[in-house]
Design a protein around this motif. Structure first.
Motif, PDB file in Angstrom:
ATOM      1  N   ARG A 116      57.834   2.922 -14.808  1.00  0.00           N
ATOM      2  CA  ARG A 116      58.242   1.518 -14.895  1.00  0.00           C
ATOM      3  C   ARG A 116      59.415   1.356 -15.864  1.00  0.00           C
ATOM      4  N   ARG A 117      59.454   2.147 -16.924  1.00  0.00           N
ATOM      5  CA  ARG A 117      60.605   2.060 -17.842  1.00  0.00           C
ATOM      6  C   ARG A 117      61.897   2.421 -17.113  1.00  0.00           C
ATOM      7  N   ALA A 118      61.820   3.455 -16.268  1.00  0.00           N
ATOM      8  CA  ALA A 118      63.012   3.850 -15.509  1.00  0.00           C
ATOM      9  C   ALA A 118      63.406   2.760 -14.516  1.00  0.00           C
ATOM     10  N   ALA A 119      62.415   2.159 -13.865  1.00  0.00           N
ATOM     11  CA  ALA A 119      62.700   1.085 -12.911  1.00  0.00           C
ATOM     12  C   ALA A 119      63.296  -0.128 -13.622  1.00  0.00           C
ATOM     13  N   ASP A 120      62.810  -0.408 -14.847  1.00  0.00           N
ATOM     14  CA  ASP A 120      63.359  -1.522 -15.619  1.00  0.00           C
ATOM     15  C   ASP A 120      64.824  -1.292 -15.972  1.00  0.00           C
ATOM     16  N   GLU A 121      65.240  -0.023 -15.995  1.00  0.00           N
ATOM     17  CA  GLU A 121      66.637   0.310 -16.269  1.00  0.00           C
ATOM     18  C   GLU A 121      67.494   0.262 -15.004  1.00  0.00           C
ATOM     19  N   GLY A 122      66.860  -0.110 -13.877  1.00  0.00           N
ATOM     20  CA  GLY A 122      67.594  -0.226 -12.628  1.00  0.00           C
ATOM     21  C   GLY A 122      67.588   1.030 -11.782  1.00  0.00           C
ATOM     22  N   LEU A 123      66.827   2.031 -12.194  1.00  0.00           N
ATOM     23  CA  LEU A 123      66.736   3.264 -11.414  1.00  0.00           C
ATOM     24  C   LEU A 123      65.672   3.118 -10.333  1.00  0.00           C
ATOM     25  N   ARG A 124      65.894   3.788  -9.221  1.00  0.00           N
ATOM     26  CA  ARG A 124      64.919   3.748  -8.122  1.00  0.00           C
ATOM     27  C   ARG A 124      63.949   4.910  -8.315  1.00  0.00           C
ATOM     28  N   VAL A 125      62.653   4.606  -8.386  1.00  0.00           N
ATOM     29  CA  VAL A 125      61.631   5.577  -8.758  1.00  0.00           C
ATOM     30  C   VAL A 125      60.560   5.666  -7.678  1.00  0.00           C
ATOM     31  N   VAL A 126      60.110   6.875  -7.395  1.00  0.00           N
ATOM     32  CA  VAL A 126      58.974   7.065  -6.495  1.00  0.00           C
ATOM     33  C   VAL A 126      57.946   7.943  -7.206  1.00  0.00           C
ATOM     34  N   ILE A 127      56.682   7.529  -7.138  1.00  0.00           N
ATOM     35  CA  ILE A 127      55.587   8.317  -7.713  1.00  0.00           C
ATOM     36  C   ILE A 127      54.616   8.660  -6.587  1.00  0.00           C
ATOM     37  N   LEU A 128      54.373   9.961  -6.419  1.00  0.00           N
ATOM     38  CA  LEU A 128      53.629  10.451  -5.268  1.00  0.00           C
ATOM     39  C   LEU A 128      52.456  11.322  -5.684  1.00  0.00           C
ATOM     40  N   CYS A 129      51.494  11.451  -4.789  1.00  0.00           N
ATOM     41  CA  CYS A 129      50.420  12.415  -4.971  1.00  0.00           C
ATOM     42  C   CYS A 129      49.933  12.844  -3.590  1.00  0.00           C
ATOM     43  N   PHE A 130      49.105  13.866  -3.556  1.00  0.00           N
ATOM     44  CA  PHE A 130      48.637  14.417  -2.287  1.00  0.00           C
ATOM     45  C   PHE A 130      47.278  13.848  -1.895  1.00  0.00           C
ATOM     46  N   ASN A 131      46.467  13.520  -2.902  1.00  0.00           N
ATOM     47  CA  ASN A 131      45.103  13.051  -2.670  1.00  0.00           C
ATOM     48  C   ASN A 131      45.095  11.618  -2.143  1.00  0.00           C
ATOM     49  N   ARG A 132      44.367  11.365  -1.046  1.00  0.00           N
ATOM     50  CA  ARG A 132      44.424  10.056  -0.389  1.00  0.00           C
ATOM     51  C   ARG A 132      43.882   8.904  -1.238  1.00  0.00           C
ATOM     52  N   PRO A 133      42.682   9.017  -1.838  1.00  0.00           N
ATOM     53  CA  PRO A 133      42.209   7.896  -2.672  1.00  0.00           C
ATOM     54  C   PRO A 133      43.128   7.602  -3.855  1.00  0.00           C
ATOM     55  N   MET A 134      43.651   8.649  -4.466  1.00  0.00           N
ATOM     56  CA  MET A 134      44.571   8.427  -5.571  1.00  0.00           C
ATOM     57  C   MET A 134      45.863   7.780  -5.070  1.00  0.00           C
TER      58      MET A 134
END
Length: 325
Positions: free
Chosen positions: A1-19
């Motif tokens: 979120r800090r990076a997004a607040d700076e105007g950067l486009r961020v993606v956070i991913l994981c492999f596990n479906r519930p997570m």
């Protein structure tokens, strides 16, 4: 979120479906600068890949990747899909799948060599299908660490569990505690946080589970703060039989009130105030021992373990760390 607040486009991913469901829910108000979710679902949405009904291993291991690679050959599409920052949690699951990792790297502007990224994972004490996949993940991790600007940090202090839960988890998994944790940040905890329960016949496990859930509820624990994890698949677990009781239930990942239940595999990377382990048996492999560690360390406070009396002798010895079998 800090990076997004700076105007950067961020993606956070994981492999596990519930997570992945949890990540998507918690970031849905932050789009388009911050997007979270599962690797496959995010790729499918960004690359317009149609998922067939009842898609099986053949599709996910080959058909899906073929489609993703074909679409990423379009430089304009690739540019539109790229992010300034890539974050992957439980990354050991992805590193054991090199071809999928290559596809995910295409989402990062500059790739791993020149882009901004953060990978978090457990490479020594998480469950893999076999030692070959574990070795593959570690090998890929070593290659990433060779990139000159990469910083590597090892977290050796347990931040989630009390010692009263974490130490038996290590012992049951046959892990030497001095090699895993330097300390437990939250302290020792209370004796009541670790609760082994024994039953003599298989048909008594359900009654014991219901009794244990009601005991937690009567002590003030909310239904949504209780998760029942099984060494079996969810549909074959004793918790699946709770639907015929007066206790509201939900499958892991569902958004409704009730006791969550599913397999230990499904709950990797997640946490619950109370965890109840069911369908326990004496392990015959390191993989089965690792499941104790993963399942128990999901608990923020208390763990209950329902054990058949036929395995009680082994269990008690293993909890105290004096049984290697």
């Amino acid at each position: 979120r800090r990076a997004a607040d700076e105007g950067l486009r961020v993606v956070i991913l994981c492999f596990n479906r519930p997570m992945a469901h949890k990540l998507k829910t918690e970031t849905q108000d932050d789009a388009p600068l911050l997007i979270g979710g599962g690797i496959h679902s995010c790729l499918a949405n960004m690359l317009d890949i149609e998922i067939p009904e009842n898609a099986g291993t053949e599709f996910w291991d080959f058909g899906f990747l073929d489609a993703a690679e074909e679409r990423l050959l379009d430089e304009e599409r690739t540019f539109e899909c790229q992010f300034d920052v890539l974050v992957i949690d439980e990354v050991q699951d992805l590193l054991a799948r090199p071809r999928l990792l290559d596809v995910v790297e295409c989402l990062l502007r500059g790739g791993f060599h020149d882009g901004k990224w953060l990978l978090a994972g457990d490479f020594n004490y998480q469950i893999f299908a076999n030692d070959e996949l574990r070795a593959l993940a570690v090998e890929k991790l070593d290659l990433l660490r060779e990139i000159p600007r990469v910083q590597y940090y090892r977290l050796d202090e347990n931040c989630r569990n009390y010692r009263m839960v974490g130490q038996p988890a290590l012992n049951l998994a046959g892990m030497p505690s001095e090699d895993v944790y330097s300390d437990f940040m939250r302290g020792d905890g209370e004796h009541s946080f670790f609760n082994p329960k024994y039953y003599s016949k298989d048909n008594q496990q359900l009654d014991l589970l219901i009794s244990e859930i009601k005991s937690y509820v009567n002590a003030g624990t909310a239904l949504n703060d209780i998760t029942v994890l099984s060494f079996r698949t969810a549909d074959k677990s004793v918790a699946a039989e709770l639907v015929e009781s007066d206790i509201p239930t939900r499958r892991i990942g569902q958004d409704r009130n009730g006791v969550g239940y599913g397999s230990i595999y499904e709950f990797k990377g997640l946490e619950s105030r109370v965890v109840i382990l069911t369908d326990v048996k004496q392990p015959t492999s390191q993989l089965e021992k690792d499941l104790f560690y993963v399942g128990m360390t999901r608990a923020l406070f208390s763990v209950s373990i329902l054990v058949p009396q036929s395995d009680q002798s082994w269990f008690v010895s293993a909890v105290h760390g004096d049984n290697d079998e």
